[in-house]
Scaffold this motif. Structure first.
Motif, PDB file in Angstrom:
ATOM      1  N   TYR A   1      -8.413 -57.085 -20.306  1.00  9.14           N
ATOM      2  CA  TYR A   1      -9.518 -57.437 -19.426  1.00  9.14           C
ATOM      3  C   TYR A   1      -9.001 -58.119 -18.159  1.00  9.14           C
ATOM      4  O   TYR A   1      -8.004 -58.855 -18.189  1.00  9.14           O
ATOM      5  N   ALA A   2      -9.713 -57.908 -17.057  1.00 13.56           N
ATOM      6  CA  ALA A   2      -9.258 -58.416 -15.758  1.00 13.56           C
ATOM      7  C   ALA A   2      -9.355 -59.933 -15.660  1.00 13.56           C
ATOM      8  O   ALA A   2      -8.503 -60.576 -15.040  1.00 13.56           O
ATOM      9  N   GLY A   3     -10.358 -60.531 -16.291  1.00 12.00           N
ATOM     10  CA  GLY A   3     -10.618 -61.942 -16.070  1.00 12.00           C
ATOM     11  C   GLY A   3     -10.011 -62.898 -17.067  1.00 12.00           C
ATOM     12  O   GLY A   3     -10.096 -64.119 -16.885  1.00 12.00           O
ATOM     13  N   PHE A   4      -9.372 -62.394 -18.122  1.00 14.84           N
ATOM     14  CA  PHE A   4      -8.863 -63.295 -19.159  1.00 14.84           C
ATOM     15  C   PHE A   4      -7.925 -62.536 -20.088  1.00 14.84           C
ATOM     16  O   PHE A   4      -7.979 -61.307 -20.177  1.00 14.84           O
ATOM     17  N   ASP A   5      -7.058 -63.292 -20.760  1.00 16.02           N
ATOM     18  CA  ASP A   5      -6.283 -62.746 -21.874  1.00 16.02           C
ATOM     19  C   ASP A   5      -7.146 -62.798 -23.136  1.00 16.02           C
ATOM     20  O   ASP A   5      -8.056 -63.613 -23.254  1.00 16.02           O
ATOM     21  N   GLY A   6      -6.826 -61.947 -24.098  1.00 12.11           N
ATOM     22  CA  GLY A   6      -7.594 -61.914 -25.330  1.00 12.11           C
ATOM     23  C   GLY A   6      -8.903 -61.171 -25.158  1.00 12.11           C
ATOM     24  O   GLY A   6      -9.108 -60.435 -24.183  1.00 12.11           O
ATOM     25  N   LEU A   7      -9.808 -61.365 -26.124  1.00 13.70           N
ATOM     26  CA  LEU A   7     -11.093 -60.661 -26.132  1.00 13.70           C
ATOM     27  C   LEU A   7     -12.252 -61.537 -25.681  1.00 13.70           C
ATOM     28  O   LEU A   7     -13.363 -61.053 -25.564  1.00 13.70           O
ATOM     29  N   ASN A   8     -11.982 -62.833 -25.463  1.00  9.43           N
ATOM     30  CA  ASN A   8     -13.019 -63.776 -25.024  1.00  9.43           C
ATOM     31  C   ASN A   8     -14.226 -63.724 -25.961  1.00  9.43           C
ATOM     32  O   ASN A   8     -15.377 -63.575 -25.531  1.00  9.43           O
ATOM     33  N   LEU A   9     -13.970 -63.874 -27.247  1.00 14.16           N
ATOM     34  CA  LEU A   9     -15.032 -63.841 -28.254  1.00 14.16           C
ATOM     35  C   LEU A   9     -15.841 -65.132 -28.224  1.00 14.16           C
ATOM     36  O   LEU A   9     -15.398 -66.156 -27.697  1.00 14.16           O
ATOM     37  N   THR A  10     -17.019 -65.083 -28.821  1.00 10.85           N
ATOM     38  CA  THR A  10     -17.856 -66.270 -28.881  1.00 10.85           C
ATOM     39  C   THR A  10     -17.223 -67.334 -29.778  1.00 10.85           C
ATOM     40  O   THR A  10     -16.391 -67.047 -30.647  1.00 10.85           O
ATOM     41  N   TRP A  11     -17.684 -68.570 -29.580  1.00  6.68           N
ATOM     42  CA  TRP A  11     -17.196 -69.682 -30.398  1.00  6.68           C
ATOM     43  C   TRP A  11     -17.445 -69.405 -31.879  1.00  6.68           C
ATOM     44  O   TRP A  11     -16.597 -69.675 -32.719  1.00  6.68           O
ATOM     45  N   GLU A  12     -18.597 -68.847 -32.188  1.00 12.09           N
ATOM     46  CA  GLU A  12     -18.957 -68.619 -33.593  1.00 12.09           C
ATOM     47  C   GLU A  12     -18.033 -67.620 -34.275  1.00 12.09           C
ATOM     48  O   GLU A  12     -17.681 -67.784 -35.452  1.00 12.09           O
ATOM     49  N   THR A  13     -17.611 -66.591 -33.558  1.00 13.34           N
ATOM     50  CA  THR A  13     -16.691 -65.613 -34.145  1.00 13.34           C
ATOM     51  C   THR A  13     -15.311 -66.221 -34.310  1.00 13.34           C
ATOM     52  O   THR A  13     -14.651 -66.027 -35.341  1.00 13.34           O
TER      53      THR A  13
END
Length: 403
Positions: free
Chosen positions: A136-148
């Protein structure tokens, strides 16, 4: 309709990197989709469950196991009025951090990583979804929700606990570095229970592997129906099949009996959860988190029966002579590849050389402890991400043929 103790998508704590909401997917549906489309998820196709990937097309891989866990999790969560999308997302992510060769590979890497901050596959799954996936362009990783993320970290129970547990640690200082780094960036409340949805994913994992390991062990000839008929629960399931379908051929008889074992486990979990939820009356997901122990679990009688089953599988399957021979062989591969890449990091692929350079810069030179630790973590990420077949190929290319 979701129960008050379910995770409500509209009340999610959000993502570490803020994003606009999807117009047609809930936050947890979006998490699920990102996990499915990740590189790490695809690699599960060629990672082992018990048998090494190349040994047969019928045995479970990490991918087929994960799909089975997700199916069970959706069934249980839906019946209990929980958020099925979150339960499914946690289930789909729960094994992303497994290295090649299953628990054998994890044991080898945990030993190799003792001087460098440890290794735990739950923690590595978090590292994958917060750092190693780079699409992703804006971040490393998948930027999942806190709950996940919380569910990945704590689905087996609180990650920090003095009660013990398969993936818990006595104090924050003893956390594997991969888990500690994520928690430092975003407090996952590691001392508490996870949501009921994450607990469902954990129990679904138990249901799935207990069921399919019996199938795979029978197919491998490590035990037969007569052996299974000596075990609690399973004996009654075979007896019921024989009563309803006398003279059934062997394959159908096995399948009919084992699907009843599967049903017994799922129905037990649902019945216990419904009773506990009714008697304890949680009114929010935080009530679930603050409880003394999990709300989703097997009944005590079935739990004791499953302990007997697990001991049987340990002795007759996980430590069967043919499996032990293979465990030794693949452990030697990991124990050869890891130090080789530590000594010669230039052997890592070109796309990993930037991480190698960053590790060297961190410590100033490769002899300093800081640099060795940083390099070890790069090597770990690379080796842990290998599939079974790729690890075997790399061993043959770099080590085996040179012997």
């Amino acid at each position: 309709m979701l129960k008050p103790y379910a995770c409500q998508p509209g009340e999610s704590r959000g993502r570490l990197h803020p994003e606009s909401m999807s117009t047609f997917r809930s936050p947890f549906q979006r998490d699920r989709d990102r996990i499915i489309h990740s590189s790490a998820f695809r690699r599960l196709k060629h990672k082992t469950q018990v048998f090494v990937e190349h040994e047969g097309d019928y045995y479970r891989t990490r991918l087929t196991h994960t799909i089975e866990v997700a199916q069970v999790a959706r069934t249980i969560a839906g019946t209990l009025g929980l958020n099925t999308d979150l339960a499914e997302a946690v289930a789909l992510a729960h094994d992303l951090g497994h290295p090649p060769f299953g628990h054998t590979g994890e044991d080898a890497l945990a030993e190799l990583m003792k001087p460098y901050g440890g290794f735990d596959h739950n923690a590595q799954a978090l590292r994958i979804v917060t750092k190693l996936e780079k699409h992703y362009a804006g971040f490393d990783g998948l930027n999942l929700t806190w709950e996940t993320l919380e569910g990945i970290a704590k689905h087996n129970g609180p990650a920090i606990s003095d009660k013990g547990g398969s993936h818990s640690f006595p104090s924050r200082e003893e956390l594997p570095y991969a888990l500690a780094e994520v928690d430092a960036a975003w407090d996952l409340e590691l001392e508490t229970n996870a949501s009921a949805e994450a607990q469902v994913a954990a129990v679904a994992d138990d249901v799935a592997y207990n069921h399919h390991d019996l199938h795979d062990g029978l197919r491998a000839g490590l035990f037969d129906e007569d052996d299974l008929c000596e075990l609690p629960v399973i004996e009654a399931c075979f007896a019921e099949v024989d009563k309803l379908h006398p003279g059934l051929d062997r394959t159908r008889r096995q399948h009919e009996a084992l699907r009843r074992v599967f049903g017994v486990m799922v129905e037990d979990v649902i019945a216990v959860a419904e009773n506990r939820l009714t008697s304890l009356g949680p009114q929010s997901v935080d009530d679930i988190r603050q409880m003394d122990g999990p709300i989703i679990r097997f009944s005590k009688p079935l739990y004791q029966s499953l302990k007997v089953l697990k001991q049987f599988l340990f002795e007759r399957m996980y430590r069967a002579p043919s499996v032990v021979v293979e465990r030794k062989r693949v452990t030697e591969m990991i124990n050869a590849l890891f130090p080789l890449f530590m000594e010669r990091p230039e052997l890592l692929p070109e796309e990993w050389q930037e991480e190698v350079s960053r590790a060297r810069i961190l410590g100033g030179d490769c002899t300093r402890p800081e640099s060795k630790q940083a390099l070890a973590r790069v090597v770990l990420d690379y080796v842990a991400g290998m599939t079974d077949r790729f690890a075997i190929q790399e061993y043959d290319r770099l080590v085996g043929r040179g012997r």
